[in-house]
Design a protein around this motif. Structure first.
Motif, PDB file in Angstrom:
ATOM      1  N   PRO A  94     -56.340 -28.100  30.668  1.00 38.98           N
ATOM      2  CA  PRO A  94     -56.381 -27.330  29.411  1.00 38.98           C
ATOM      3  C   PRO A  94     -55.147 -27.499  28.535  1.00 38.98           C
ATOM      4  CG  PRO A  94     -57.237 -26.008  31.205  1.00 38.98           C
ATOM      5  CD  PRO A  94     -56.731 -27.273  31.823  1.00 38.98           C
ATOM      6  N   LEU A  95     -53.955 -27.511  29.134  1.00 36.17           N
ATOM      7  CA  LEU A  95     -52.738 -27.657  28.339  1.00 36.17           C
ATOM      8  C   LEU A  95     -52.701 -29.009  27.642  1.00 36.17           C
ATOM      9  CD1 LEU A  95     -50.032 -26.625  27.350  1.00 36.17           C
ATOM     10  CD2 LEU A  95     -48.992 -27.450  29.483  1.00 36.17           C
ATOM     11  N   ALA A  96     -53.127 -30.057  28.351  1.00 34.39           N
ATOM     12  CA  ALA A  96     -53.144 -31.397  27.752  1.00 34.39           C
ATOM     13  C   ALA A  96     -54.145 -31.462  26.610  1.00 34.39           C
ATOM     14  CB  ALA A  96     -53.478 -32.442  28.820  1.00 34.39           C
ATOM     15  N   VAL A  97     -55.309 -30.838  26.787  1.00 35.61           N
ATOM     16  CA  VAL A  97     -56.319 -30.812  25.718  1.00 35.61           C
ATOM     17  C   VAL A  97     -55.771 -30.067  24.504  1.00 35.61           C
ATOM     18  CG1 VAL A  97     -58.614 -30.014  25.077  1.00 35.61           C
ATOM     19  CG2 VAL A  97     -58.238 -30.960  27.346  1.00 35.61           C
ATOM     20  N   ALA A  98     -55.075 -28.967  24.755  1.00 34.18           N
ATOM     21  CA  ALA A  98     -54.497 -28.192  23.652  1.00 34.18           C
ATOM     22  C   ALA A  98     -53.472 -29.027  22.886  1.00 34.18           C
ATOM     23  CB  ALA A  98     -53.850 -26.920  24.193  1.00 34.18           C
ATOM     24  N   LYS A  99     -52.687 -29.814  23.587  1.00 33.47           N
ATOM     25  CA  LYS A  99     -51.696 -30.676  22.937  1.00 33.47           C
ATOM     26  C   LYS A  99     -52.378 -31.747  22.091  1.00 33.47           C
ATOM     27  CE  LYS A  99     -47.948 -30.192  26.319  1.00 33.47           C
ATOM     28  NZ  LYS A  99     -47.130 -30.915  27.325  1.00 33.47           N
ATOM     29  N   VAL A 100     -53.463 -32.316  22.626  1.00 29.74           N
ATOM     30  CA  VAL A 100     -54.204 -33.330  21.882  1.00 29.74           C
ATOM     31  C   VAL A 100     -54.807 -32.724  20.621  1.00 29.74           C
ATOM     32  CG1 VAL A 100     -56.206 -34.871  21.936  1.00 29.74           C
ATOM     33  CG2 VAL A 100     -54.693 -34.745  23.918  1.00 29.74           C
ATOM     34  N   LEU A 101     -55.398 -31.540  20.761  1.00 29.41           N
ATOM     35  CA  LEU A 101     -55.994 -30.870  19.603  1.00 29.41           C
ATOM     36  C   LEU A 101     -54.937 -30.527  18.555  1.00 29.41           C
ATOM     37  CD1 LEU A 101     -58.563 -28.482  21.340  1.00 29.41           C
ATOM     38  CD2 LEU A 101     -59.042 -30.609  20.126  1.00 29.41           C
ATOM     39  N   LYS A 102     -53.753 -30.156  19.006  1.00 31.37           N
ATOM     40  CA  LYS A 102     -52.670 -29.864  18.065  1.00 31.37           C
ATOM     41  C   LYS A 102     -52.347 -31.092  17.221  1.00 31.37           C
ATOM     42  CE  LYS A 102     -47.809 -28.516  17.736  1.00 31.37           C
ATOM     43  NZ  LYS A 102     -46.542 -28.268  18.486  1.00 31.37           N
ATOM     44  N   ALA A 103     -52.329 -32.277  17.865  1.00 28.89           N
ATOM     45  CA  ALA A 103     -52.058 -33.523  17.139  1.00 28.89           C
ATOM     46  C   ALA A 103     -53.163 -33.821  16.134  1.00 28.89           C
ATOM     47  CB  ALA A 103     -51.904 -34.675  18.127  1.00 28.89           C
ATOM     48  N   VAL A 104     -54.413 -33.568  16.524  1.00 29.69           N
ATOM     49  CA  VAL A 104     -55.545 -33.784  15.613  1.00 29.69           C
ATOM     50  C   VAL A 104     -55.466 -32.819  14.437  1.00 29.69           C
ATOM     51  CG1 VAL A 104     -58.059 -33.708  15.393  1.00 29.69           C
ATOM     52  CG2 VAL A 104     -57.030 -34.681  17.450  1.00 29.69           C
ATOM     53  N   ILE A 105     -55.112 -31.575  14.706  1.00 34.62           N
ATOM     54  CA  ILE A 105     -55.015 -30.556  13.653  1.00 34.62           C
ATOM     55  C   ILE A 105     -53.926 -30.916  12.656  1.00 34.62           C
ATOM     56  CG2 ILE A 105     -54.333 -28.147  13.244  1.00 34.62           C
ATOM     57  CD1 ILE A 105     -55.810 -27.564  15.960  1.00 34.62           C
ATOM     58  N   ALA A 106     -52.826 -31.505  13.151  1.00 34.93           N
ATOM     59  CA  ALA A 106     -51.745 -31.918  12.256  1.00 34.93           C
ATOM     60  C   ALA A 106     -52.230 -32.966  11.250  1.00 34.93           C
ATOM     61  CB  ALA A 106     -50.582 -32.471  13.074  1.00 34.93           C
ATOM     62  N   GLU A 107     -53.189 -33.809  11.658  1.00 37.55           N
ATOM     63  CA  GLU A 107     -53.739 -34.840  10.775  1.00 37.55           C
ATOM     64  C   GLU A 107     -54.830 -34.285   9.867  1.00 37.55           C
ATOM     65  OE1 GLU A 107     -55.107 -38.115  13.088  1.00 37.55           O
ATOM     66  OE2 GLU A 107     -53.124 -38.626  13.886  1.00 37.55           O
ATOM     67  N   GLU A 108     -55.666 -33.400  10.405  1.00 38.62           N
ATOM     68  CA  GLU A 108     -56.842 -32.919   9.670  1.00 38.62           C
ATOM     69  C   GLU A 108     -56.538 -31.721   8.771  1.00 38.62           C
ATOM     70  OE1 GLU A 108     -60.003 -34.057   9.441  1.00 38.62           O
ATOM     71  OE2 GLU A 108     -59.391 -35.837  10.552  1.00 38.62           O
ATOM     72  N   GLY A 109     -55.616 -30.853   9.184  1.00 37.71           N
ATOM     73  CA  GLY A 109     -55.261 -29.684   8.386  1.00 37.71           C
ATOM     74  C   GLY A 109     -56.378 -28.681   8.181  1.00 37.71           C
ATOM     75  N   PRO A 110     -57.095 -28.265   9.238  1.00 42.71           N
ATOM     76  CA  PRO A 110     -58.148 -27.254   9.056  1.00 42.71           C
ATOM     77  C   PRO A 110     -57.563 -25.857   8.862  1.00 42.71           C
ATOM     78  CG  PRO A 110     -57.882 -27.736  11.378  1.00 42.71           C
ATOM     79  CD  PRO A 110     -56.951 -28.666  10.652  1.00 42.71           C
ATOM     80  N   GLN A 111     -58.356 -24.980   8.278  1.00 46.42           N
ATOM     81  CA  GLN A 111     -57.933 -23.594   8.128  1.00 46.42           C
ATOM     82  C   GLN A 111     -58.408 -22.723   9.300  1.00 46.42           C
ATOM     83  OE1 GLN A 111     -59.194 -25.347   5.182  1.00 46.42           O
ATOM     84  NE2 GLN A 111     -56.988 -25.717   5.121  1.00 46.42           N
ATOM     85  N   VAL A 112     -59.453 -23.191   9.968  1.00 46.41           N
ATOM     86  CA  VAL A 112     -59.987 -22.462  11.119  1.00 46.41           C
ATOM     87  C   VAL A 112     -60.305 -23.463  12.228  1.00 46.41           C
ATOM     88  CG1 VAL A 112     -61.834 -20.985  12.007  1.00 46.41           C
ATOM     89  CG2 VAL A 112     -60.994 -20.644   9.687  1.00 46.41           C
ATOM     90  N   VAL A 113     -59.889 -23.126  13.453  1.00 42.19           N
ATOM     91  CA  VAL A 113     -60.351 -23.850  14.637  1.00 42.19           C
ATOM     92  C   VAL A 113     -61.307 -22.915  15.362  1.00 42.19           C
ATOM     93  CG1 VAL A 113     -59.723 -24.922  16.819  1.00 42.19           C
ATOM     94  CG2 VAL A 113     -58.226 -25.181  14.835  1.00 42.19           C
ATOM     95  N   LEU A 114     -62.567 -23.296  15.414  1.00 44.73           N
ATOM     96  CA  LEU A 114     -63.608 -22.470  16.023  1.00 44.73           C
ATOM     97  C   LEU A 114     -64.112 -23.202  17.263  1.00 44.73           C
ATOM     98  CD1 LEU A 114     -65.404 -19.961  15.863  1.00 44.73           C
ATOM     99  CD2 LEU A 114     -66.868 -21.181  14.255  1.00 44.73           C
ATOM    100  N   MET A 115     -63.893 -22.639  18.431  1.00 43.13           N
ATOM    101  CA  MET A 115     -64.215 -23.333  19.674  1.00 43.13           C
ATOM    102  C   MET A 115     -64.817 -22.376  20.701  1.00 43.13           C
ATOM    103  SD  MET A 115     -60.227 -23.798  20.844  1.00 43.13           S
ATOM    104  CE  MET A 115     -60.590 -24.812  22.264  1.00 43.13           C
ATOM    105  N   GLY A 116     -65.493 -22.938  21.687  1.00 45.30           N
ATOM    106  CA  GLY A 116     -66.038 -22.124  22.764  1.00 45.30           C
ATOM    107  C   GLY A 116     -64.925 -21.487  23.573  1.00 45.30           C
ATOM    108  N   LYS A 117     -65.187 -20.298  24.103  1.00 46.34           N
ATOM    109  CA  LYS A 117     -64.127 -19.593  24.834  1.00 46.34           C
ATOM    110  C   LYS A 117     -63.792 -20.288  26.153  1.00 46.34           C
ATOM    111  CE  LYS A 117     -66.854 -16.312  27.580  1.00 46.34           C
ATOM    112  NZ  LYS A 117     -66.951 -14.887  28.010  1.00 46.34           N
ATOM    113  N   GLN A 118     -64.740 -21.044  26.715  1.00 48.40           N
ATOM    114  CA  GLN A 118     -64.496 -21.739  27.978  1.00 48.40           C
ATOM    115  C   GLN A 118     -65.540 -22.829  28.166  1.00 48.40           C
ATOM    116  OE1 GLN A 118     -65.451 -17.904  30.005  1.00 48.40           O
ATOM    117  NE2 GLN A 118     -66.392 -19.209  31.557  1.00 48.40           N
ATOM    118  N   ALA A 119     -65.256 -23.742  29.080  1.00 48.30           N
ATOM    119  CA  ALA A 119     -66.227 -24.770  29.448  1.00 48.30           C
ATOM    120  C   ALA A 119     -66.829 -24.392  30.799  1.00 48.30           C
ATOM    121  CB  ALA A 119     -65.549 -26.139  29.536  1.00 48.30           C
TER     122      ALA A 119
END
Length: 248
Positions: A94-119
């Motif tokens: 999970p921590l690695a996925v969060a880091k990857v998503l942070k990098a994607v967000i830095a490029e995309e610049g969304p106002q909302v990240v809407l995701m499932g609470k768990q897999a």
């Protein structure tokens, strides 16, 4: 307003998971895979926000193998505008996925990240919270209703005492609970249209993110089989058996 929706490819919820013979993990060979149900709910909610005019673009993103493109195509068929695959054969924590998503967000610049609470495979329920902490964004977890207006997200969620309403400033991370909505079925025409929508594939290494594992799986075993129940003749027998078992 751009909404980013992370989705995960998991074993289909109708399939019984099997443990590998060497107990190192779950056997994924020749097993039906599909989108994580909570991610599906998040995609549906993002598409509904766009239909209401609260969002202008819905971008789906997944971190996984090449086959995760099928999962992203499902999101596109449901109504997402674009999709991004961060390709890797690693089973990221999970921590690695969060880091990857942070990098994607830095490029995309969304106002909302809407995701499932768990897999439903790892059942960690951690990535959304970790992502919010890494971004230093407000978070609203376990959403059963989401209303976005005036630069804020009004999120209703179930708690032990009933319902709680949170008002968080955007940008924010919102995680979807089971009761948020009922996801739509992707129609055949939309599935065909999804093949023409843009799907960007990037290698995990191109992001320069530290995804080194911090956890070690010692052993994976199946849960013990439940013992057979018994039939009782009367309510008195039921009470007696419950007292014997220490339940009453």
């Amino acid at each position: 307003m751009k909404v980013l929706v992370p989705v995960k490819r998991v074993i289909d919820y109708n399939v019984k998971a099997r443990v590998k013979a060497d107990q190192t993990g779950v056997d994924l060979a020749n097993v039906k895979m599909s989108m994580n149900p909570f991610c599906e709910i998040a995609v549906e909610e993002a598409v509904r926000l766009k239909e209401k005019g609260a969002a202008t673009e819905v971008v789906a993103v997944s971190v996984g193998p090449t086959q995760a493109q099928e999962t992203l195509r499902t999101a596109l068929a449901m109504g997402a505008d674009r999709a991004i695959l961060i390709q890797t054969d690693q089973d990221l924590e999970p921590l690695a996925v969060a880091k990857v998503l942070k990098a994607v967000i830095a490029e995309e610049g969304p106002q909302v990240v809407l995701m499932g609470k768990q897999a439903i495979d790892g059942d960690n329920n951690a990535t959304g919270q970790m992502l919010a902490a890494l971004l230093d964004w407000p978070q609203a977890a376990f959403a059963s209703e989401v209303v976005i207006e005036g630069g804020k997200a009004k999120v209703t969620r179930e708690v032990d005492g009933g319902l709680q309403t949170l008002n968080v400033d955007l940008p924010a991370v919102v995680t979807a609970d089971l009761r948020l909505n009922e996801p739509r079925y992707a129609s055949l025409p939309n599935i065909m249209k999804a093949k023409k929508k843009p799907l960007d594939v990037k290698e995990l290494g191109s992001l320069g993110v530290d995804t080194a594992p911090r956890l070690k799986v010692v052993k994976v075993t199946e849960p013990p089989k439940r013992s057979a129940g018994i039939k009782v003749e009367t309510a008195a027998d039921l009470v007696s058996n419950l007292k014997t078992a220490g339940v009453l």
